[in-house]
Design an enzyme around this catalytic site. Sequence first.
Site, PDB file in Angstrom:
ATOM      1  N   TYR A 152       0.846  -1.193   0.000  1.00  0.00           N
ATOM      2  CA  TYR A 152       0.000   0.000   0.000  1.00  0.00           C
ATOM      3  C   TYR A 152       0.882   1.245   0.000  1.00  0.00           C
ATOM      4  CZ  TYR A 152      -4.505   2.280   0.798  1.00  0.00           C
ATOM      5  OH  TYR A 152      -5.652   3.008   0.649  1.00  0.00           O
ATOM      6  N   TYR A 190      -1.324   4.502 -10.477  1.00  0.00           N
ATOM      7  CA  TYR A 190      -2.220   3.570 -11.192  1.00  0.00           C
ATOM      8  C   TYR A 190      -3.671   3.886 -10.885  1.00  0.00           C
ATOM      9  CZ  TYR A 190      -4.724  -1.009 -11.010  1.00  0.00           C
ATOM     10  OH  TYR A 190      -5.646  -2.025 -11.056  1.00  0.00           O
TER      11      TYR A 190
END
Length: 387
Positions: free
Chosen positions: A285, A333
Amino acid sequence: MTATNAYAGAAIVGVAESELGVTDQSALGLQAQAVVRALDDAGLTLSDVDGIATTGIPRFPAIQTAEYLGIHPAWSDSTFSGGSSFEVLTARAAEAITSGNAEVVVVVYGSNQRSARSRKLGGVLDPMQPESQFDAPFGPLSPVSFYALAAQRHMHQFGTTSEQLAEVAVAAREWALLNPRAYRYGGKPLSVDDVLSSPVISAPLHALDCCLVTDGGGAVVLTSAARAADLRRRPVYVLGHGECSTHHGFTQMPDLTRTGAITSASAAFRQAGLGPEDIDVVQVYDSFTITALLSLEALGFCGHGEGGDFISDGKLRPGGSLPFNTTGGGLSYTHPGMFGIFLIIEAVRQLRCESEERQIPGAQTAVCHGTGGILSHNATLILGADR
């Protein structure tokens, strides 16, 4: 390589994203799109599903999503731990299948926060978090100022630099340029100078140290290992899982340079019988560049305080020695509120050798590490595929 633990009776057999970016769809619509695509990826249909795990919808997440999909699951889970939720839910789903409480479980998430303009950068006076009254007089921006405090402490204690943090964002962009699903970059690379010249949001973090704000959804389909053998995709197994909650209010974090990933990763690696040196692909993350750096240290890929030097030689970039966030991550992304499910989706694709230009040759093991709250909850999955 197969699991020999509490998850051994289950396998991941399908993954997919919904549309990403600015979609003008509802969160439930994005969830449904991801579920249908992931089931198709697995060669299954909604009529096969008897379990659902989701969170993020404000009220009764699993119940509401099940109704929207038109299914009546016998098993559900809505555990919410922020960005680490989907590592937790995937482990819970694998346990449920292994114990016989479900046969086909869909883990799903969707958010339209970009289209809905629901994400705000503001203060922290929240009646649902009583401790925030003590933070509010200092005017922090939530959540970026808290991550900025962690970055400042790491810099003070270990000499970490803004240039080193920027390397995380530069590597993410290079991976995103290889990913046709990545949001909005159209072939534009990023340099360390670009990161450092972007506006300071909360010192020392710049705008390009911060994750994207997008719409998007993702889904992961699990079924019994026996049934997985007859489906169209190579099964991927949960080899290990660990989690750890260290605090709620950021001022209660025991050490701003150490996260609960130390505990969650230790448990996951122990269950898997592996160590960091055995991992082929790393999905972490990256809500902020400091999140990624702290996680790399806590997961054991480098020593405590060594993260800045560790990443300085470009090892996180394509062609580097540590394949890291090979989609481009939350920095380049997609990031629709919570990113944890996308870590799993990419890890599965890598282990099935389906990541096209991003593919890591011979990848057999992956770590997916989610961070929830404000460095508050950590959950680690170790995945592996048969060859």
